[in-house]
Design a protein around this motif. Structure first.
Motif, mmCIF file in Angstrom:
data_model
loop_
_atom_site.group_PDB
_atom_site.id
_atom_site.type_symbol
_atom_site.label_atom_id
_atom_site.label_comp_id
_atom_site.label_asym_id
_atom_site.label_seq_id
_atom_site.Cartn_x
_atom_site.Cartn_y
_atom_site.Cartn_z
ATOM 1 N N THR A 153 7.247 -12.479 3.066
ATOM 2 C CA THR A 153 7.121 -13.021 4.419
ATOM 3 C C THR A 153 8.500 -13.271 5.031
ATOM 4 O O THR A 153 8.621 -13.442 6.239
ATOM 5 N N LYS A 154 9.544 -13.276 4.180
ATOM 6 C CA LYS A 154 10.908 -13.533 4.633
ATOM 7 C C LYS A 154 11.720 -12.251 4.792
ATOM 8 O O LYS A 154 12.567 -12.151 5.655
ATOM 9 N N LYS A 155 11.464 -11.285 3.898
ATOM 10 C CA LYS A 155 12.199 -10.017 3.924
ATOM 11 C C LYS A 155 11.401 -8.988 3.144
ATOM 12 O O LYS A 155 10.544 -9.344 2.341
ATOM 13 N N PRO A 156 11.663 -7.699 3.359
ATOM 14 C CA PRO A 156 10.918 -6.674 2.611
ATOM 15 C C PRO A 156 11.160 -6.775 1.106
ATOM 16 O O PRO A 156 12.282 -7.001 0.665
ATOM 17 N N VAL A 157 10.079 -6.630 0.346
ATOM 18 C CA VAL A 157 10.153 -6.599 -1.119
ATOM 19 C C VAL A 157 9.426 -5.330 -1.549
ATOM 20 O O VAL A 157 8.221 -5.225 -1.384
ATOM 21 N N TRP A 158 10.185 -4.379 -2.058
ATOM 22 C CA TRP A 158 9.604 -3.111 -2.482
ATOM 23 C C TRP A 158 9.563 -3.038 -3.998
ATOM 24 O O TRP A 158 10.444 -3.548 -4.683
ATOM 25 N N ALA A 159 8.533 -2.366 -4.489
ATOM 26 C CA ALA A 159 8.446 -2.077 -5.924
ATOM 27 C C ALA A 159 8.799 -0.609 -6.123
ATOM 28 O O ALA A 159 8.294 0.259 -5.407
ATOM 29 N N TYR A 160 9.673 -0.337 -7.080
ATOM 30 C CA TYR A 160 9.934 1.031 -7.497
ATOM 31 C C TYR A 160 9.457 1.160 -8.932
ATOM 32 O O TYR A 160 9.993 0.519 -9.838
ATOM 33 N N CYS A 161 8.423 1.951 -9.124
ATOM 34 C CA CYS A 161 7.811 2.129 -10.441
ATOM 35 C C CYS A 161 8.525 3.263 -11.162
ATOM 36 O O CYS A 161 8.423 4.421 -10.765
ATOM 37 N N ASN A 162 9.241 2.898 -12.193
ATOM 38 C CA ASN A 162 10.057 3.840 -12.938
ATOM 39 C C ASN A 162 9.381 4.144 -14.272
ATOM 40 O O ASN A 162 9.583 3.424 -15.238
ATOM 41 N N ASP A 163 8.547 5.153 -14.301
ATOM 42 C CA ASP A 163 7.830 5.648 -15.470
ATOM 43 C C ASP A 163 6.524 4.916 -15.779
ATOM 44 O O ASP A 163 5.499 5.544 -15.934
ATOM 45 N N LEU A 164 6.531 3.576 -15.876
ATOM 46 C CA LEU A 164 5.307 2.869 -16.244
ATOM 47 C C LEU A 164 5.218 1.530 -15.514
ATOM 48 O O LEU A 164 6.138 0.721 -15.580
ATOM 49 N N THR A 165 4.126 1.334 -14.819
ATOM 50 C CA THR A 165 3.848 0.055 -14.157
ATOM 51 C C THR A 165 2.353 -0.189 -14.302
ATOM 52 O O THR A 165 1.554 0.292 -13.505
ATOM 53 N N ALA A 166 1.977 -0.891 -15.358
ATOM 54 C CA ALA A 166 0.568 -1.091 -15.653
ATOM 55 C C ALA A 166 0.270 -2.568 -15.870
ATOM 56 O O ALA A 166 1.161 -3.374 -16.094
ATOM 57 N N SER A 167 -0.997 -2.904 -15.785
ATOM 58 C CA SER A 167 -1.511 -4.227 -16.097
ATOM 59 C C SER A 167 -0.785 -5.310 -15.309
ATOM 60 O O SER A 167 -0.766 -5.278 -14.089
ATOM 61 N N ALA A 168 -0.169 -6.284 -15.980
ATOM 62 C CA ALA A 168 0.517 -7.382 -15.283
ATOM 63 C C ALA A 168 1.643 -6.861 -14.401
ATOM 64 O O ALA A 168 1.910 -7.412 -13.325
ATOM 65 N N ALA A 169 2.306 -5.780 -14.810
ATOM 66 C CA ALA A 169 3.376 -5.190 -14.001
ATOM 67 C C ALA A 169 2.808 -4.619 -12.704
ATOM 68 O O ALA A 169 3.417 -4.738 -11.640
ATOM 69 N N TYR A 170 1.642 -4.010 -12.779
ATOM 70 C CA TYR A 170 1.002 -3.499 -11.556
ATOM 71 C C TYR A 170 0.533 -4.654 -10.681
ATOM 72 O O TYR A 170 0.581 -4.579 -9.454
ATOM 73 N N TRP A 171 0.090 -5.730 -11.297
ATOM 74 C CA TRP A 171 -0.329 -6.919 -10.532
ATOM 75 C C TRP A 171 0.830 -7.384 -9.651
ATOM 76 O O TRP A 171 0.639 -7.643 -8.455
ATOM 77 N N ILE A 172 2.032 -7.498 -10.215
ATOM 78 C CA ILE A 172 3.149 -7.963 -9.393
ATOM 79 C C ILE A 172 3.573 -6.902 -8.382
ATOM 80 O O ILE A 172 3.911 -7.232 -7.243
ATOM 81 N N SER A 194 1.680 -4.862 -6.869
ATOM 82 C CA SER A 194 0.683 -4.836 -5.786
ATOM 83 C C SER A 194 0.940 -5.902 -4.730
ATOM 84 O O SER A 194 0.401 -5.818 -3.633
ATOM 85 N N GLN A 195 1.764 -6.886 -5.040
ATOM 86 C CA GLN A 195 2.078 -7.930 -4.067
ATOM 87 C C GLN A 195 3.270 -7.569 -3.186
ATOM 88 O O GLN A 195 3.562 -8.267 -2.221
ATOM 89 N N CYS A 196 3.963 -6.492 -3.512
ATOM 90 C CA CYS A 196 5.149 -6.083 -2.758
ATOM 91 C C CYS A 196 4.758 -5.480 -1.410
ATOM 92 O O CYS A 196 3.624 -5.060 -1.206
ATOM 93 N N THR A 197 5.730 -5.420 -0.505
ATOM 94 C CA THR A 197 5.536 -4.833 0.810
ATOM 95 C C THR A 197 5.175 -3.361 0.691
ATOM 96 O O THR A 197 4.359 -2.847 1.449
ATOM 97 N N ARG A 198 5.778 -2.694 -0.276
ATOM 98 C CA ARG A 198 5.595 -1.249 -0.452
ATOM 99 C C ARG A 198 5.794 -0.907 -1.927
ATOM 100 O O ARG A 198 6.577 -1.553 -2.612
ATOM 101 N N ILE A 199 5.087 0.138 -2.386
ATOM 102 C CA ILE A 199 5.241 0.614 -3.762
ATOM 103 C C ILE A 199 5.666 2.080 -3.716
ATOM 104 O O ILE A 199 5.018 2.891 -3.049
ATOM 105 N N GLU A 200 6.728 2.397 -4.403
ATOM 106 C CA GLU A 200 7.196 3.778 -4.586
ATOM 107 C C GLU A 200 7.235 4.044 -6.083
ATOM 108 O O GLU A 200 7.339 3.108 -6.879
ATOM 109 N N ALA A 201 7.167 5.322 -6.459
ATOM 110 C CA ALA A 201 7.200 5.662 -7.886
ATOM 111 C C ALA A 201 7.858 7.016 -8.078
ATOM 112 O O ALA A 201 7.832 7.862 -7.181
#
Length: 152
Positions: free
Chosen positions: A93-112, A114-121
């Motif tokens: 809500t303050k600034k963009p937060v992007w997730a960059y999935c580098n090889d594996l983003t599963a389970s709890a890692a995917y949960w976090i 999914s909360q980002c502004t954008r997901i790239e992989a």
């Protein structure tokens, strides 16, 4: 335990390498290895508490204009994950937060992620798979063969 001092030093080095800031004001947080509420010095795990503290500092820092969470994790424990996910939702809500999935983003890692502004992989990354499993041995036939009745 013979290598406990070396394990402690390696854990500190991993924690120090867990985040950086680029010249153009992008904060980078590395989420690597199994996610745990508190990282262990005996494994290459990632502390959700440490990530959350770093994220909160970056979100409050006026010199940081965006945050990238570089994730390479199979997930981990539920403990601490919701709090980190909530912190990401607040930070975006303050600034963009992007997730960059580098090889594996599963389970709890995917949960976090999914909360980002954008997901790239990267093109071969495995992204997704939230769930748990439980292994149960069905011994009902063995019990029946012994004349036992089990009531639950």
């Amino acid at each position: 335990l013979a290598n406990s001092e070396q394990n402690r030093i390696e854990a500190i080095e991993r924690a120090e390498d867990a985040f950086s800031t680029t010249e153009d004001g992008i904060g980078v947080i590395n989420v690597e290895g199994s996610m745990m509420k508190h990282a262990s010095s005996f494994s290459s795990s990632c502390s959700s508490v440490m990530v959350r503290r770093t994220l909160n500092r970056m979100a409050a820092d006026e010199n940081i204009r965006g945050i990238i969470m570089r994730i390479d994790s199979p997930g981990g424990t539920v403990a601490g994950t919701k709090e980190l996910a909530d912190a990401i939702a607040s930070a975006k809500t303050k600034k963009p937060v992007w997730a960059y999935c580098n090889d594996l983003t599963a389970s709890a890692a995917y949960w976090i992620a999914s909360q980002c502004t954008r997901i790239e992989a990267n093109p071969t990354a495995l992204v997704g798979s939230i769930g748990t499993y439980c292994v149960v041995m069905d011994s009902s036939q063995a019990a029946a063969n012994e004349g036992l009745k089990i009531h639950v």
